[in-house]
Design a protein around this motif. Structure first.
Motif, PDB file in Angstrom:
ATOM      1  N   SER A  13      88.816  87.455  65.181  1.00 36.87           N
ATOM      2  CA  SER A  13      87.991  88.476  64.549  1.00 36.87           C
ATOM      3  C   SER A  13      86.527  88.288  64.934  1.00 36.87           C
ATOM      4  CB  SER A  13      88.136  88.397  63.031  1.00 36.87           C
ATOM      5  OG  SER A  13      87.702  87.131  62.569  1.00 36.87           O
ATOM      6  N   GLY A  14      85.705  89.260  64.520  1.00 39.66           N
ATOM      7  CA  GLY A  14      84.270  89.144  64.787  1.00 39.66           C
ATOM      8  C   GLY A  14      83.785  90.212  65.750  1.00 39.66           C
ATOM      9  N   PHE A  15      82.480  90.453  65.731  1.00 37.78           N
ATOM     10  CA  PHE A  15      81.861  91.411  66.639  1.00 37.78           C
ATOM     11  C   PHE A  15      81.713  90.792  68.025  1.00 37.78           C
ATOM     12  CE2 PHE A  15      80.279  92.620  62.402  1.00 37.78           C
ATOM     13  CZ  PHE A  15      80.661  93.951  62.387  1.00 37.78           C
ATOM     14  N   PRO A  16      81.474  91.623  69.059  1.00 36.18           N
ATOM     15  CA  PRO A  16      81.338  91.070  70.417  1.00 36.18           C
ATOM     16  C   PRO A  16      80.252  90.010  70.562  1.00 36.18           C
ATOM     17  CG  PRO A  16      81.644  93.442  70.510  1.00 36.18           C
ATOM     18  CD  PRO A  16      81.490  93.093  69.059  1.00 36.18           C
ATOM     19  N   ASN A  17      79.142  90.153  69.786  1.00 36.51           N
ATOM     20  CA  ASN A  17      78.069  89.168  69.904  1.00 36.51           C
ATOM     21  C   ASN A  17      78.202  88.026  68.899  1.00 36.51           C
ATOM     22  OD1 ASN A  17      77.412  90.626  67.609  1.00 36.51           O
ATOM     23  ND2 ASN A  17      75.217  90.596  68.004  1.00 36.51           N
ATOM     24  N   SER A  18      79.342  87.965  68.201  1.00 36.24           N
ATOM     25  CA  SER A  18      79.576  86.856  67.279  1.00 36.24           C
ATOM     26  C   SER A  18      79.689  85.550  68.048  1.00 36.24           C
ATOM     27  CB  SER A  18      80.868  87.082  66.481  1.00 36.24           C
ATOM     28  OG  SER A  18      80.773  88.241  65.694  1.00 36.24           O
ATOM     29  N   TYR A  19      79.405  84.467  67.366  1.00 41.94           N
ATOM     30  CA  TYR A  19      79.508  83.120  67.937  1.00 41.94           C
ATOM     31  C   TYR A  19      78.656  82.979  69.204  1.00 41.94           C
ATOM     32  CZ  TYR A  19      83.507  83.277  64.793  1.00 41.94           C
ATOM     33  OH  TYR A  19      84.306  83.442  63.682  1.00 41.94           O
ATOM     34  N   GLY A  20      77.502  83.635  69.202  1.00 42.35           N
ATOM     35  CA  GLY A  20      76.632  83.588  70.374  1.00 42.35           C
ATOM     36  C   GLY A  20      75.691  82.389  70.336  1.00 42.35           C
ATOM     37  N   ARG A  21      75.529  81.755  71.498  1.00 43.36           N
ATOM     38  CA  ARG A  21      74.586  80.645  71.619  1.00 43.36           C
ATOM     39  C   ARG A  21      73.323  81.153  72.314  1.00 43.36           C
ATOM     40  NH1 ARG A  21      75.202  74.877  71.434  1.00 43.36           N
ATOM     41  NH2 ARG A  21      77.486  75.000  71.503  1.00 43.36           N
ATOM     42  N   LEU A  22      72.192  80.726  71.830  1.00 47.14           N
ATOM     43  CA  LEU A  22      70.908  81.143  72.390  1.00 47.14           C
ATOM     44  C   LEU A  22      70.596  80.397  73.686  1.00 47.14           C
ATOM     45  CD1 LEU A  22      69.173  81.157  68.940  1.00 47.14           C
ATOM     46  CD2 LEU A  22      69.321  83.175  70.401  1.00 47.14           C
ATOM     47  N   TRP A  23      69.531  80.837  74.360  1.00 47.49           N
ATOM     48  CA  TRP A  23      69.072  80.206  75.599  1.00 47.49           C
ATOM     49  C   TRP A  23      67.865  79.326  75.300  1.00 47.49           C
ATOM     50  CZ3 TRP A  23      70.459  85.328  75.247  1.00 47.49           C
ATOM     51  CH2 TRP A  23      71.477  85.786  76.096  1.00 47.49           C
ATOM     52  N   TRP A  24      67.754  78.196  75.953  1.00 45.98           N
ATOM     53  CA  TRP A  24      66.608  77.305  75.780  1.00 45.98           C
ATOM     54  C   TRP A  24      65.372  77.845  76.482  1.00 45.98           C
ATOM     55  CZ3 TRP A  24      65.618  73.591  72.462  1.00 45.98           C
ATOM     56  CH2 TRP A  24      64.572  72.685  72.711  1.00 45.98           C
ATOM     57  N   ASN A  25      65.567  78.413  77.651  1.00 43.72           N
ATOM     58  CA  ASN A  25      64.433  78.844  78.479  1.00 43.72           C
ATOM     59  C   ASN A  25      64.186  80.345  78.433  1.00 43.72           C
ATOM     60  OD1 ASN A  25      63.663  76.264  79.447  1.00 43.72           O
ATOM     61  ND2 ASN A  25      65.435  76.278  80.830  1.00 43.72           N
ATOM     62  N   ARG A  26      64.567  80.961  77.352  1.00 43.36           N
ATOM     63  CA  ARG A  26      64.255  82.368  77.109  1.00 43.36           C
ATOM     64  C   ARG A  26      63.773  82.507  75.663  1.00 43.36           C
ATOM     65  NH1 ARG A  26      69.294  86.120  79.108  1.00 43.36           N
ATOM     66  NH2 ARG A  26      69.852  85.002  81.027  1.00 43.36           N
ATOM     67  N   PRO A  27      63.096  83.611  75.331  1.00 37.21           N
ATOM     68  CA  PRO A  27      62.806  83.861  73.917  1.00 37.21           C
ATOM     69  C   PRO A  27      64.113  84.004  73.136  1.00 37.21           C
ATOM     70  CG  PRO A  27      61.528  85.321  75.332  1.00 37.21           C
ATOM     71  CD  PRO A  27      62.540  84.657  76.204  1.00 37.21           C
ATOM     72  N   SER A  28      64.044  83.761  71.858  1.00 39.45           N
ATOM     73  CA  SER A  28      65.204  83.990  71.002  1.00 39.45           C
ATOM     74  C   SER A  28      65.537  85.479  70.967  1.00 39.45           C
ATOM     75  CB  SER A  28      64.887  83.500  69.589  1.00 39.45           C
ATOM     76  OG  SER A  28      65.836  83.965  68.655  1.00 39.45           O
ATOM     77  N   MET A  29      66.793  85.782  70.675  1.00 40.54           N
ATOM     78  CA  MET A  29      67.137  87.157  70.328  1.00 40.54           C
ATOM     79  C   MET A  29      66.637  87.415  68.906  1.00 40.54           C
ATOM     80  SD  MET A  29      68.515  88.021  73.113  1.00 40.54           S
ATOM     81  CE  MET A  29      69.291  89.607  72.830  1.00 40.54           C
ATOM     82  N   THR A  30      66.751  88.642  68.424  1.00 37.57           N
ATOM     83  CA  THR A  30      66.227  88.999  67.110  1.00 37.57           C
ATOM     84  C   THR A  30      66.808  88.113  66.017  1.00 37.57           C
ATOM     85  OG1 THR A  30      65.936  91.296  67.797  1.00 37.57           O
ATOM     86  CG2 THR A  30      65.976  90.868  65.436  1.00 37.57           C
ATOM     87  N   ILE A  31      65.926  87.482  65.254  1.00 37.79           N
ATOM     88  CA  ILE A  31      66.329  86.657  64.129  1.00 37.79           C
ATOM     89  C   ILE A  31      66.710  87.575  62.970  1.00 37.79           C
ATOM     90  CG2 ILE A  31      65.474  85.043  62.373  1.00 37.79           C
ATOM     91  CD1 ILE A  31      66.036  83.722  65.028  1.00 37.79           C
ATOM     92  N   THR A  32      67.861  87.321  62.353  1.00 35.69           N
ATOM     93  CA  THR A  32      68.312  88.118  61.210  1.00 35.69           C
ATOM     94  C   THR A  32      68.532  87.205  60.007  1.00 35.69           C
ATOM     95  OG1 THR A  32      70.704  87.878  61.548  1.00 35.69           O
ATOM     96  CG2 THR A  32      69.570  89.573  62.864  1.00 35.69           C
ATOM     97  N   ARG A  33      68.899  87.816  58.906  1.00 33.95           N
ATOM     98  CA  ARG A  33      69.184  87.055  57.688  1.00 33.95           C
ATOM     99  C   ARG A  33      70.347  86.087  57.890  1.00 33.95           C
ATOM    100  NH1 ARG A  33      71.362  91.069  53.200  1.00 33.95           N
ATOM    101  NH2 ARG A  33      71.925  89.080  52.251  1.00 33.95           N
ATOM    102  N   ASN A  34      71.139  86.307  58.935  1.00 33.09           N
ATOM    103  CA  ASN A  34      72.314  85.478  59.197  1.00 33.09           C
ATOM    104  C   ASN A  34      72.045  84.397  60.236  1.00 33.09           C
ATOM    105  OD1 ASN A  34      74.083  86.973  57.432  1.00 33.09           O
ATOM    106  ND2 ASN A  34      74.057  88.603  58.960  1.00 33.09           N
ATOM    107  N   LEU A  35      70.801  83.916  60.305  1.00 32.23           N
ATOM    108  CA  LEU A  35      70.447  82.935  61.330  1.00 32.23           C
ATOM    109  C   LEU A  35      71.190  81.608  61.165  1.00 32.23           C
ATOM    110  CD1 LEU A  35      68.150  80.543  60.294  1.00 32.23           C
ATOM    111  CD2 LEU A  35      66.894  82.651  59.875  1.00 32.23           C
ATOM    112  N   GLY A  36      71.823  81.400  60.030  1.00 35.58           N
ATOM    113  CA  GLY A  36      72.608  80.180  59.817  1.00 35.58           C
ATOM    114  C   GLY A  36      74.101  80.416  59.848  1.00 35.58           C
ATOM    115  N   THR A  37      74.520  81.601  60.318  1.00 37.27           N
ATOM    116  CA  THR A  37      75.943  81.972  60.281  1.00 37.27           C
ATOM    117  C   THR A  37      76.445  82.297  61.687  1.00 37.27           C
ATOM    118  OG1 THR A  37      75.503  82.969  58.112  1.00 37.27           O
ATOM    119  CG2 THR A  37      77.631  83.452  59.126  1.00 37.27           C
ATOM    120  N   PRO A  38      77.037  81.325  62.401  1.00 37.26           N
ATOM    121  CA  PRO A  38      77.459  81.552  63.789  1.00 37.26           C
ATOM    122  C   PRO A  38      78.430  82.705  63.971  1.00 37.26           C
ATOM    123  CG  PRO A  38      77.508  79.216  63.261  1.00 37.26           C
ATOM    124  CD  PRO A  38      77.270  79.932  61.973  1.00 37.26           C
TER     125      PRO A  38
END
Length: 362
Positions: A274-299
C-alpha cells in the motif's frame, strides 16, 4: 509599520519580519492552541489571539491605530495537490474571513500566501474569485509563485504569493538570491548567484543518530554560512533532535530505499503493498529537501527518510530545512511539533518578502 498577522501558526512570517526589521505586529491570530503557545514562546512581546478568525473583532482590536499590512495564509490542506482538494472543506472558504479582515482594517497593503494548488482548485475558479473579491476593495492585485529554495531556504517549496496594494504603491517581488545547481551548468547562467542550499549543507553539523535515539551535541563547528545563521543564538544542547522509533517491518523497508529512491525503487520482496507512489521516499544529501510537510516523521506518508540514516527526519532537522533557527522553541508532542513546522512559512522566504514590503511602503 503596523502589521496584523492572520493564520499566524508558530510565527514563520513574524520571525521573518523580525529579521527584516522595521515592523510592529499589532496582534496575531490562529485557532490552533499548540501553535499559539509556540508563537508566544518565541515572540512573547506579540499579543496572540487564539480563536477562530470568525470571532476576531478587528475594529475593536486596532482601535485608532493605522494598519499598514495584513499578512496571512489560510490552512492549505483544502487546496494542496497532495490532499483530497474538497471545496466542501470549510478551510477552503477562509479567504472570506481574510476579506473581512481587510474590510475592517483597511491596510495599505496585504500579502496572502498559499500552496500552488490554490491556482488550479475548482479549475481555477476559486483563485479567480479570491482575486476578484480582494480587488473589489480597491487593491491592485497580482500573484506570483515563489520557490523558497531561491531565497536561501534548503527546500524546494513553491508557494503562491498574492499581493494587494493601494493606488500609488509599487511592490516588486523579491529577486532570487540562489539558483538551482542544474541551471548553473547552462550557458544562460552568469555565475552571479550561489546554488541552492542542499540538505547536507543545512543539517550536516547535526549528529547522525539512529531510529529511537536522541542527539544533544553538535557533530562539528558550523561548516557554512547557513549553519552559522541557524546557530547564532543556539542553546548549548540541541533541542528536538530525537528520532522516532520504527518497527522492524518498517526498518526493513527503510534499509532498502536507496538515496533519492521511492517505493518503486525498493526490491520487490521488501516493497510495501500500500501507499502512494512517493511513499517511503529517501531524500538526497546533495540537493535541497523536497517540501517539508506535517508528516516529516512518517516514512509511509511522504519523502522524509534521512539520506544517510535509516530513519525519518527529526523535528530539529525539519526546522532547519524550513529555516527556523536552533533556538526556536516548539510546544506539544512530536507529531504536533512536526505539524507546526510542516505548515509554517519559512522565515527566510518571509524575510525576502518583508524587505520588498519595506521598499514599497517607504
Amino acid at each position: 509599520m503596523n502589521v496584523v498577522d492572520l493564520f499566524c501558526g508558530i510565527g514563520g512570517v513574524a520571525h521573518g519580519l523580525h529579521q527584516a526589521e522595521g515592523f510592529n505586529t499589532l496582534f496575531a491570530n490562529d485557532v490552533d492552541a499548540d501553535m499559539c503557545e509556540s508563537f508566544k514562546l518565541n515572540m512573547p512581546e506579540v499579543s496572540v489571539i487564539c480563536d477562530s478568525i470568525a470571532n476576531v473583532q478587528f475594529k475593536q482590536l486596532i482601535g485608532k491605530k493605522k494598519v499598514d499590512i495584513v499578512l496571512g495564509g489560510p490552512p492549505c490542506q483544502a487546496y494542496s495537490t497532495s490532499g483530497k482538494r474538497l471545496m466542501e472543506d470549510p478551510r477552503a472558504m477562509l479567504y472570506q474571513q481574510y476579506y473581512r479582515a481587510l474590510v475592517e482594517t483597511q491596510p495599505q497593503m496585504f500579502v496572502y500566501e498559499n500552496v500552488r494548488g490554490l491556482l488550479s482548485m475548482a479549475n481555477g475558479k476559486l483563485f479567480d474569485e479570491v482575486q476578484r473579491l480582494f480587488a473589489s476593495l480597491g487593491y491592485f492585485v497580482e500573484a506570483k509563485v515563489l520557490n523558497a529554495a531561491d531565497f536561501g531556504v534548503p527546500q524546494e517549496r513553491e508557494r503562491v504569493i498574492v499581493v494587494g496594494v493601494r493606488d500609488g504603491i509599487k511592490f516588486e517581488y523579491p529577486k532570487p538570491t540562489h539558483i538551482s545547481a542544474q541551471k548553473t551548468n547552462t550557458d544562460l547562467f552568469d555565475g552571479s548567484l550561489p546554488s541552492h542550499i542542499t540538505l547536507g549543507e543545512a543539517i550536516g553539523d547535526l549528529p547522525f543518530i539512529a531510529a529511537g535515539e536522541t542527539g544533544y551535541e553538535y557533530s562539528s563547528a558550523p561548516q557554512n554560512d547557513y549553519q552559522k545563521l541557524m546557530r547564532e543564538n543556539a542553546p548549548k544542547k540541541l533541542m528536538n533532535h530525537s528520532a522516532a522509533s520504527h518497527g522492524e517491518a518498517l526498518m526493513r523497508v527503510i534499509r532498502n530505499v536507496p538515496e533519492g529512491g521511492i517505493k518503486k525503487d525498493i526490491p520487490e520482496e521488501f516493497r510495501p503493498k500500500s501507499g502512494f507512489p512517493n511513499s517511503y521516499g529517501r531524500l538526497w544529501w546533495n540537493r535541497p529537501s523536497m517540501t517539508i510537510t506535517r508528516n516529516l516523521g512518517t516514512p509511509s506518508s511522504a519523502r522524509c527518510i534521512h539520506p544517510k540514516c535509516d530513519r525519518a527526519l527529526t523535528t530539529r532537522e525539519g526546522a532547519r530545512l524550513q529555516s527556523f533557527p536552533d533556538d526556536y522553541v516548539f510546544y506539544g508532542s512530536r507529531s504536533k511539533m512536526n505539524l507546526q513546522i510542516g505548515n509554517a512559512v519559512p522565515p527566510l522566504l518571509a524575510k525576502a518578502i518583508a524587505n520588498q514590503i519595506k521598499k514599497a511602503l517607504s
